[in-house]
Motif scaffolding. Structure first.
Motif, PDB file in Angstrom:
ATOM      1  N   LEU A  57     -27.741 -15.738 -61.669  1.00  0.00           N
ATOM      2  CA  LEU A  57     -29.010 -16.276 -62.164  1.00  0.00           C
ATOM      3  C   LEU A  57     -29.801 -16.955 -61.050  1.00  0.00           C
ATOM      4  O   LEU A  57     -31.033 -16.835 -60.991  1.00  0.00           O
ATOM      5  CB  LEU A  57     -28.747 -17.276 -63.291  1.00  0.00           C
TER       6      LEU A  57
ATOM      7  N   LEU B 261     -26.662 -10.850 -69.740  1.00  0.00           N
ATOM      8  CA  LEU B 261     -25.621 -11.317 -68.828  1.00  0.00           C
ATOM      9  C   LEU B 261     -24.296 -10.696 -69.241  1.00  0.00           C
ATOM     10  O   LEU B 261     -23.947 -10.690 -70.425  1.00  0.00           O
ATOM     11  CB  LEU B 261     -25.497 -12.844 -68.860  1.00  0.00           C
TER      12      LEU B 261
ATOM     13  N   CYS C  64     -26.642 -13.840 -74.017  1.00  0.00           N
ATOM     14  CA  CYS C  64     -25.274 -13.771 -73.501  1.00  0.00           C
ATOM     15  C   CYS C  64     -24.425 -12.811 -74.324  1.00  0.00           C
ATOM     16  O   CYS C  64     -24.545 -12.751 -75.550  1.00  0.00           O
ATOM     17  CB  CYS C  64     -24.628 -15.146 -73.515  1.00  0.00           C
TER      18      CYS C  64
ATOM     19  N   GLN D 198     -37.717 -15.561 -63.298  1.00  0.00           N
ATOM     20  CA  GLN D 198     -36.978 -16.448 -64.203  1.00  0.00           C
ATOM     21  C   GLN D 198     -37.215 -16.016 -65.643  1.00  0.00           C
ATOM     22  O   GLN D 198     -38.352 -15.958 -66.098  1.00  0.00           O
ATOM     23  CB  GLN D 198     -37.400 -17.901 -64.025  1.00  0.00           C
TER      24      GLN D 198
ATOM     25  N   THR E 282     -28.470 -24.688 -67.359  1.00  0.00           N
ATOM     26  CA  THR E 282     -29.750 -24.238 -66.794  1.00  0.00           C
ATOM     27  C   THR E 282     -30.949 -24.856 -67.499  1.00  0.00           C
ATOM     28  O   THR E 282     -32.073 -24.775 -66.994  1.00  0.00           O
ATOM     29  CB  THR E 282     -29.874 -22.713 -66.893  1.00  0.00           C
TER      30      THR E 282
ATOM     31  N   THR F  32     -30.761  -5.894 -73.569  1.00  0.00           N
ATOM     32  CA  THR F  32     -30.296  -6.856 -72.571  1.00  0.00           C
ATOM     33  C   THR F  32     -28.803  -6.667 -72.301  1.00  0.00           C
ATOM     34  O   THR F  32     -28.366  -6.596 -71.153  1.00  0.00           O
ATOM     35  CB  THR F  32     -30.579  -8.279 -73.065  1.00  0.00           C
TER      36      THR F  32
ATOM     37  N   LEU G 137     -31.991 -16.518 -72.171  1.00  0.00           N
ATOM     38  CA  LEU G 137     -30.734 -15.880 -71.772  1.00  0.00           C
ATOM     39  C   LEU G 137     -30.080 -15.297 -73.015  1.00  0.00           C
ATOM     40  O   LEU G 137     -29.901 -15.990 -74.019  1.00  0.00           O
ATOM     41  CB  LEU G 137     -29.782 -16.893 -71.138  1.00  0.00           C
TER      42      LEU G 137
ATOM     43  N   SER H  58     -31.301 -20.114 -74.851  1.00  0.00           N
ATOM     44  CA  SER H  58     -30.217 -19.140 -74.769  1.00  0.00           C
ATOM     45  C   SER H  58     -29.697 -18.826 -76.162  1.00  0.00           C
ATOM     46  O   SER H  58     -29.749 -19.663 -77.064  1.00  0.00           O
ATOM     47  CB  SER H  58     -29.071 -19.661 -73.899  1.00  0.00           C
TER      48      SER H  58
ATOM     49  N   ALA I  16     -33.123 -12.152 -70.400  1.00  0.00           N
ATOM     50  CA  ALA I  16     -32.052 -11.764 -69.470  1.00  0.00           C
ATOM     51  C   ALA I  16     -30.796 -11.395 -70.238  1.00  0.00           C
ATOM     52  O   ALA I  16     -30.403 -12.075 -71.187  1.00  0.00           O
ATOM     53  CB  ALA I  16     -31.740 -12.910 -68.508  1.00  0.00           C
TER      54      ALA I  16
ATOM     55  N   LEU J  68     -24.116 -22.096 -70.693  1.00  0.00           N
ATOM     56  CA  LEU J  68     -25.121 -21.653 -69.727  1.00  0.00           C
ATOM     57  C   LEU J  68     -26.488 -22.250 -70.048  1.00  0.00           C
ATOM     58  O   LEU J  68     -27.243 -22.606 -69.138  1.00  0.00           O
ATOM     59  CB  LEU J  68     -25.207 -20.130 -69.710  1.00  0.00           C
TER      60      LEU J  68
ATOM     61  N   VAL K  39     -33.035  -8.658 -66.134  1.00  0.00           N
ATOM     62  CA  VAL K  39     -34.177  -9.283 -66.806  1.00  0.00           C
ATOM     63  C   VAL K  39     -35.083  -8.180 -67.318  1.00  0.00           C
ATOM     64  O   VAL K  39     -35.507  -7.302 -66.544  1.00  0.00           O
ATOM     65  CB  VAL K  39     -34.949 -10.216 -65.855  1.00  0.00           C
TER      66      VAL K  39
ATOM     67  N   VAL L  50     -26.747  -9.791 -64.052  1.00  0.00           N
ATOM     68  CA  VAL L  50     -27.853 -10.269 -64.884  1.00  0.00           C
ATOM     69  C   VAL L  50     -28.989  -9.262 -64.749  1.00  0.00           C
ATOM     70  O   VAL L  50     -29.356  -8.880 -63.629  1.00  0.00           O
ATOM     71  CB  VAL L  50     -28.337 -11.659 -64.452  1.00  0.00           C
TER      72      VAL L  50
END
Length: 226
Positions: A98, A42, A110, A104, A131, A213, A108, A135, A40, A127, A59, A57
């Motif tokens: 998210l 972001l 970022c 899912q 979650t 991403t 992540l 990440s 993902a 994050l 994916v 976001v």
């Protein structure tokens, strides 16, 4: 997607710093998922001359870098602009986005930092801990650390890197994703290793400086904030 209720959202700088210090020990470095199939991106954009923002976001299927899911939410920055505390402005709308995903992600990615942060708890760490998803942080510019934070120029070829250091501890890497183009700045957020994070960023950036991403999420927030 489950978001852990680990803290109230603060209203003062002192409260925010205390939260970062309290949550920092929860960051894990035990490696990412066995196979990263989806990642993902972001990003957050602010509407001109206002506290209104757009969080997005996207994916991506890592195998072919196509977008398989995306969410955009509107919001308002509820916390002031203070260096080192961006997560308290941007995490709430990103968490809302998210939570609305139908796919899912395995990780992540970022647009910001993880451990490469003055208190070693940037947006990617925050994050990831909330979650409990793997990440990483991928910054467009060198992180603002402190007088003890530094990095050396890396080689010019794709894949070359140099360590980002803070107080003589390696907290990330300056990573060259395109030959002769300025590097991106990669740091671990949660449940990932730095080697694996850099390998993933190179997989996500086969043509351009920034990973797909980041590019897709950035494009989505820009189109949505017009």
């Amino acid at each position: 997607m489950r978001v852990r209720d680990l803290h109230p959202w603060p209203s003062t700088e002192a409260e925010a710093v205390a939260i970062q210090e309290r949550l920092r020990p929860l960051v894990r470095f035990d490696g990412g998922p066995a196979a990263v199939r989806t990642a993902a991106g972001l990003d957050v954009a602010y509407r001109e001359d206002s506290a209104e923002l757009v969080a997005a976001v996207t994916v991506l299927d890592v195998a072919n870098l196509t977008v398989v899911d995306s969410v955009v939410v509107d919001g308002k920055a509820e916390f002031p602009y203070i260096p080192g505390l961006f997560a308290f402005r941007e995490a709430p709308p990103l968490l809302r986005a998210l939570s609305e995903l139908s796919v899912q992600p395995d990780v992540l990615v970022c647009d910001g930092q993880g451990l490469a942060h003055p208190r070693r708890f940037g947006l990617a760490c925050h994050l990831g801990v909330l979650t409990d998803l793997p990440s990483i942080g991928v910054g467009k510019t060198a992180p603002t650390l402190n007088a003890a934070g530094r990095y050396e120029p890396c080689g010019v070829e794709r894949g070359e890197w140099s360590p980002l250091r803070l107080d003589d501890e390696v907290v990330g890497r300056a990573l060259r994703t395109r030959r002769g183009v300025k590097p991106v700045f990669v740091s671990v957020g949660h449940r990932f290793t730095l080697d694996d994070a850099c390998e993933l960023v190179l997989r996500l950036a086969p043509k351009y400086r920034l990973p797909e991403t980041t590019r897709t999420a950035d494009h989505l927030v820009r189109m949505s904030s017009l």
